[in-house]
Design a protein around this motif. Sequence first.
Motif, PDB file in Angstrom:
ATOM      1  N   GLU A 241       6.809  16.125 -37.870  1.00 17.81           N
ATOM      2  CA  GLU A 241       7.062  15.521 -36.553  1.00 17.81           C
ATOM      3  C   GLU A 241       7.208  16.605 -35.485  1.00 17.81           C
ATOM      4  O   GLU A 241       6.685  16.480 -34.380  1.00 17.81           O
ATOM      5  N   THR A 246       1.226  13.059 -36.745  1.00 17.41           N
ATOM      6  CA  THR A 246       1.691  11.667 -36.684  1.00 17.41           C
ATOM      7  C   THR A 246       1.955  11.100 -38.082  1.00 17.41           C
ATOM      8  O   THR A 246       1.399  11.567 -39.074  1.00 17.41           O
ATOM      9  N   ALA A 247       2.784  10.052 -38.123  1.00 14.41           N
ATOM     10  CA  ALA A 247       3.241   9.476 -39.397  1.00 14.41           C
ATOM     11  C   ALA A 247       2.075   8.989 -40.268  1.00 14.41           C
ATOM     12  O   ALA A 247       2.155   9.042 -41.497  1.00 14.41           O
ATOM     13  N   ASP A 248       0.988   8.547 -39.630  1.00 10.86           N
ATOM     14  CA  ASP A 248      -0.140   8.048 -40.438  1.00 10.86           C
ATOM     15  C   ASP A 248      -0.867   9.178 -41.167  1.00 10.86           C
ATOM     16  O   ASP A 248      -1.737   8.929 -41.997  1.00 10.86           O
ATOM     17  N   GLU A 264      16.315   5.981 -43.099  1.00  8.48           N
ATOM     18  CA  GLU A 264      14.929   6.263 -42.703  1.00  8.48           C
ATOM     19  C   GLU A 264      14.099   4.965 -42.775  1.00  8.48           C
ATOM     20  O   GLU A 264      13.295   4.697 -41.886  1.00  8.48           O
ATOM     21  N   LYS A 267      14.491   2.577 -39.791  1.00  4.98           N
ATOM     22  CA  LYS A 267      13.971   2.899 -38.459  1.00  4.98           C
ATOM     23  C   LYS A 267      12.899   1.873 -38.080  1.00  4.98           C
ATOM     24  O   LYS A 267      12.111   1.462 -38.941  1.00  4.98           O
ATOM     25  N   PRO A 268      12.846   1.477 -36.806  1.00  3.00           N
ATOM     26  CA  PRO A 268      11.895   0.429 -36.415  1.00  3.00           C
ATOM     27  C   PRO A 268      10.424   0.799 -36.694  1.00  3.00           C
ATOM     28  O   PRO A 268       9.655  -0.046 -37.131  1.00  3.00           O
ATOM     29  N   ASP A 269      10.070   2.064 -36.483  1.00  2.00           N
ATOM     30  CA  ASP A 269       8.690   2.463 -36.769  1.00  2.00           C
ATOM     31  C   ASP A 269       8.659   3.297 -38.044  1.00  2.00           C
ATOM     32  O   ASP A 269       9.480   4.193 -38.214  1.00  2.00           O
ATOM     33  N   PRO A 270       7.688   3.000 -38.930  1.00  2.00           N
ATOM     34  CA  PRO A 270       7.603   3.776 -40.169  1.00  2.00           C
ATOM     35  C   PRO A 270       7.392   5.262 -39.872  1.00  2.00           C
ATOM     36  O   PRO A 270       6.668   5.617 -38.946  1.00  2.00           O
ATOM     37  N   THR A 271       8.051   6.109 -40.661  1.00  2.00           N
ATOM     38  CA  THR A 271       7.837   7.553 -40.540  1.00  2.00           C
ATOM     39  C   THR A 271       6.973   7.987 -41.721  1.00  2.00           C
ATOM     40  O   THR A 271       6.534   7.162 -42.519  1.00  2.00           O
ATOM     41  N   ARG A 315       9.910   1.100 -47.887  1.00  2.00           N
ATOM     42  CA  ARG A 315      10.499   0.331 -46.776  1.00  2.00           C
ATOM     43  C   ARG A 315      10.615  -1.143 -47.095  1.00  2.00           C
ATOM     44  O   ARG A 315      11.587  -1.790 -46.747  1.00  2.00           O
ATOM     45  N   SER A 316       9.595  -1.670 -47.749  1.00  2.00           N
ATOM     46  CA  SER A 316       9.594  -3.116 -47.968  1.00  2.00           C
ATOM     47  C   SER A 316      10.284  -3.549 -49.258  1.00  2.00           C
ATOM     48  O   SER A 316      10.567  -4.729 -49.424  1.00  2.00           O
TER      49      SER A 316
END
Length: 328
Positions: A241, A246-248, A264, A267-271, A315-316
């Motif tokens: 970062e 970028t995370a992708d 982690e 967080k709203p956006d995946p890292t 995350r999921s």
Amino acid sequence: MRLLKTALLTGAFAASMMMTAAVAQDIKIGFIVKQPEEPWFQDEWKFAQQAADEKGFTLVKIGAEDGEKLIAAIDNLGAQGAQGFIVCTPDVKLGPALVAKAEANGLKMMTVDDRLVDASGAAIESVPHMGISATKIGEAVGQAILDEAKARGWALAEVGAIRVSYDQLPTAVDRVEGAIATLKAGGFPEANIFDAPQAKTDTEAALNAATTVLNAHPEIKHWVAFGLNDEAALGAVRATESVGITADNVIAVGIGGAESAINEFKKPDPTGFVGTIIISPKRHGYETALNMFDWVANDKAPEALILTAGALATRSTYEAVRKDLGIE
Ligand code: GLA
């Protein structure tokens, strides 16, 4: 002892009940960890306390970040009248010194997480130990990385790997080598695996180590990262970062599953931190404390070597995986 004598006079059943109660009250067990601020160790303490509350013994939690503090802590436990302790040492090479110190203080010793070694680097098998199945768990990290790289359609020739390393710790070597073996078996180019030695096993040290690798290899398109624990993987993610990747373009998988990983995932956006192999602080905290209690109270020594397993969480899936493992 007075309690015990009275009990013996009131029949065998009452005697055994009162003996357990009297003994538990007198038992004091230390739980010493190398990095008290790390969520994994906070969780171990929490579960060890649960065992102490259930059994009625006293748990003394001590943080010892270096050998000097650790030696002082053992002497201190001895002076307090403790009977035993569980330890995750800041330096496994202190093995013979710790064995001698424990013995001099009349304390039983069991290790957790990091296994003691002797002067030749071999594990000290006379000290009971509970650790993770490091190679297997490392392999699971490697597999999770390969699966995600495939899902993203990456050409492995264009991917670099950051091996966040702490090679003075055998379990750290086993974990990263397990990951590397699986990556290589899956077609990952060995020449693209870069070592990032960290000075300490925390996030900041991993960030520094990984930054050096990133700066040295601007030709690499995508990055994967792994190491001893979540902190290692997270440090590598923070490094990507900070240089604007970028995370992708990042896939890091940690080991642990404690608060640092969970925060982690929240967080709203995946890292770039896509997963962690959740290991069990409950087994490492609660079970080792019970093992030590049983050793002190009933003279039942723990098994010489207990290796615990892990389960991948993303995350999921992390909420369900944690529930399954009984850690919430
Ligand atoms: C080592 C690491 C910790 C944790 C434990 C698990 O001690 O430093 O972060 O991964 O192993 O056994």
